[in-house]
Design an enzyme around this catalytic site. Structure first.
Site, PDB file in Angstrom:
ATOM      1  N   HIS A  52       0.015   0.660  -6.000  1.00  0.00           N
ATOM      2  CA  HIS A  52       0.791  -0.564  -6.704  1.00  0.00           C
ATOM      3  C   HIS A  52       0.694  -1.678  -6.306  1.00  0.00           C
ATOM      4  CE1 HIS A  52       3.679   2.692  -8.113  1.00  0.00           C
ATOM      5  NE2 HIS A  52       3.308   3.113  -6.972  1.00  0.00           N
ATOM      6  N   ASN A 124       9.119   4.875 -10.678  1.00  0.00           N
ATOM      7  CA  ASN A 124       8.667   4.974 -11.168  1.00  0.00           C
ATOM      8  C   ASN A 124       8.998   5.337 -12.822  1.00  0.00           C
ATOM      9  OD1 ASN A 124       5.924   4.734  -9.818  1.00  0.00           O
ATOM     10  ND2 ASN A 124       6.200   6.928 -10.234  1.00  0.00           N
ATOM     11  N   TYR A 334       5.689   4.857   3.689  1.00  0.00           N
ATOM     12  CA  TYR A 334       5.715   3.662   3.372  1.00  0.00           C
ATOM     13  C   TYR A 334       5.836   2.794   4.075  1.00  0.00           C
ATOM     14  CZ  TYR A 334       5.329   4.670  -2.222  1.00  0.00           C
ATOM     15  OH  TYR A 334       5.526   5.001  -3.245  1.00  0.00           O
TER      16      TYR A 334
END
Length: 475
Positions: A52, A124, A334
């Site tokens: 991303h 998404n 993350y």
């Protein structure tokens, strides 16, 4: 006129010419502003996101119009609640310089600045993903990035991986369909994708999926249309989002949820926590919740978009996790990626910082500019007798019943074909033809044996699927 200063507020007398030993002499080390400018330039780029990397973002608001309090006690979802947010769109595979209109999955990450802390929903523009177990995730991303020998993107690697991991077929079909290239970020849906949990005021758990349906209408690009756009503008989606918000043409999405009780989920014929599958609407119909609007552009891209850090580990009371294996891994990966990319105290950056009160015993670390009431009171550890922040058991979630032995379990559900078949069957004929054409185009340079493996999988989805791709490959 404002006075130009150093980063520490010291006035600068000259910003045009370096300090040298004579007109033709060498430069002097004491020219601290020259050194500062050059050193800062060397550090202007932080490591780009491993995934991303190319993104756009805008601020907005979530407004709850319906009463869903029977499912969750989260304040952000109470009727009438308005919550400020930041939404970052992105492509998944490309680097920071990738073109916006490439065929790729689009990230749809939302940071909600709620009254109970930050809630991040990292999703998404697709309701599914290529994998259901994060053990394969680094290898999958390698296939989407550059071949370390040729330094080129490798279609052979992508299709080799997909044909060896048939759970990816559902997402591959979506990617190769019209929705693989949205016309703009405004013209696509968003999904939380993972299964999360809702906890209500009675401490009852429900499983939930989040949907954001664009009110601008779905619009997509063909390969040929995208190529024309990329040739002229690699930032087409960024430009479209920024300019529409500047004009006051604020994009909106309807916010909906799907709900399953724990009992309902236990009776399904498929794993409700499998990220490669959707919940059919006949099993879990969409429930209207509210509206999301984007109405303000960032003023500093680096500060507010590049440094924006999202993680599904950031939840608030009334919202929790699920046994989704991909979600479980992302809860760690993350924030760990952000600690590497931005530093241990990335949460203190203005774009990431909670708008509610923060009381933590995490101290020190690079770029730490938070003081905190606990440290002011002398409490830098817990438990303490200094009046520092303490735990509150009222926020405990209900028990999650777990059965079985610790093992490396293979997925029991090996039905890779039903849901892609259902998707294929509802596609209009013209979209099917574009699907075949897009797959054939993506297979350029792929080894024949890998193509044949893919065709066998397509045959198991539907004979027309395989035959259509075969014909497209022959053109």
């Amino acid at each position: 006129m404002k006075q130009l200063t150093t980063d520490f507020g010291n006035p600068i007398a000259s910003n045009q010419n370096s300090l040298s030993a004579g007109e033709l002499g060498p430069l002097l080390l004491q020219d601290y502003q020259l050194i500062e400018k050059l050193a800062h330039q060397n550090r202007e780029r932080i490591p780009e996101r491993a995934v991303h990397a190319k993104g756009s973002a805008a601020y907005g608001e979530l407004v709850i119009t319906e009463d869903i309090s029977k499912y969750t006690k989260a304040k952000v979802f109470q009727k009438g609640e308005k919550t400020p947010l930041l939404l970052r769109f992105s492509t998944v595979a490309g680097e920071a310089g990738a073109a916006d209109a490439e065929r790729d999955v689009r990230g749809f990450a939302i940071k909600f600045y709620t009254k109970e802390g930050v809630w991040d929903l990292v999703g998404n523009n697709t309701p599914t993903f290529f994998l259901r177990d994060a053990y394969k995730f680094p290898d999958f991303i390698h296939t989407q990035k550059r071949n370390p020998k040729t330094h080129l993107r490798c279609a052979n690697a992508a299709w080799d991986f997909w044909t060896l991991c048939p759970e990816s077929l559902h997402q591959v079909t979506i990617l190769m369909s019209d929705r693989g290239i949205p016309a703009s970020y405004r013209n696509m849906n968003g999904y939380g994708s993972h299964t999360y949990s809702f906890i209500n005021s009675n401490n009852e758990r429900f499983w939930v999926k989040f949907h954001f349906k664009t009110k601008q209408g779905i619009k997509c690009l063909t390969n040929e249309e995208a190529e024309q756009i990329i040739a002229k503008d690699r930032e087409s989606h960024q430009r479209d989002l920024y300019e529409n918000i500047e004009k006051g043409n604020f994009p909106k999405w309807s916010v909906k949820i799907q709900i399953l009780s724990e009992e309902q989920a236990s009776k399904l014929e498929f794993n409700p926590f499998d990220l490669t599958k959707v919940w059919p609407h006949k099993i879990a119909p969409l429930i209207e919740v509210g509206e999301m609007i984007l109405n303000k552009n960032p003023q500093n891209y680096f500060n507010e978009v590049e440094q924006a850090a999202f993680s599904p580990s950031n939840i608030v009371p009334g919202i929790g996790f699920s046994p989704d294996k991909m979600l479980q891994a992302r809860i760690f990966s993350y924030p760990d990626a952000q600690r590497y990319r931005l530093g241990a105290n990335y949460h203190q950056l203005p774009v990431n910082r909670a708008k509610s009160e923060v009381n933590t015993y995490n101290v020190a670390g690079a770029m730490n500019f938070g003081i905190g009431d606990n440290l002011v009171n002398g409490a830098y550890y817990e438990p303490n007798t200094l009046g520092g922040a303490v735990e509150n058991e009222m926020y405990l979630e209900p028990d999650l019943v777990i059965k079985g032995n610790a093992n490396r379990y293979k997925a029991v559900d090996n039905d890779y074909y039903t849901q892609p078949r259902n998707l294929f069957n509802i596609m209009p004929e013209d979209e099917k033809q574009r699907l075949f054409k897009n797959i054939a185009a993506s297979m350029q340079g792929v080894k024949e044996e890998i193509i044949n493996k893919a065709l066998k999988h397509f045959e198991l989805i539907h004979p027309d699927y395989a035959n259509g791709v075969k014909k497209a490959l022959c053109k």
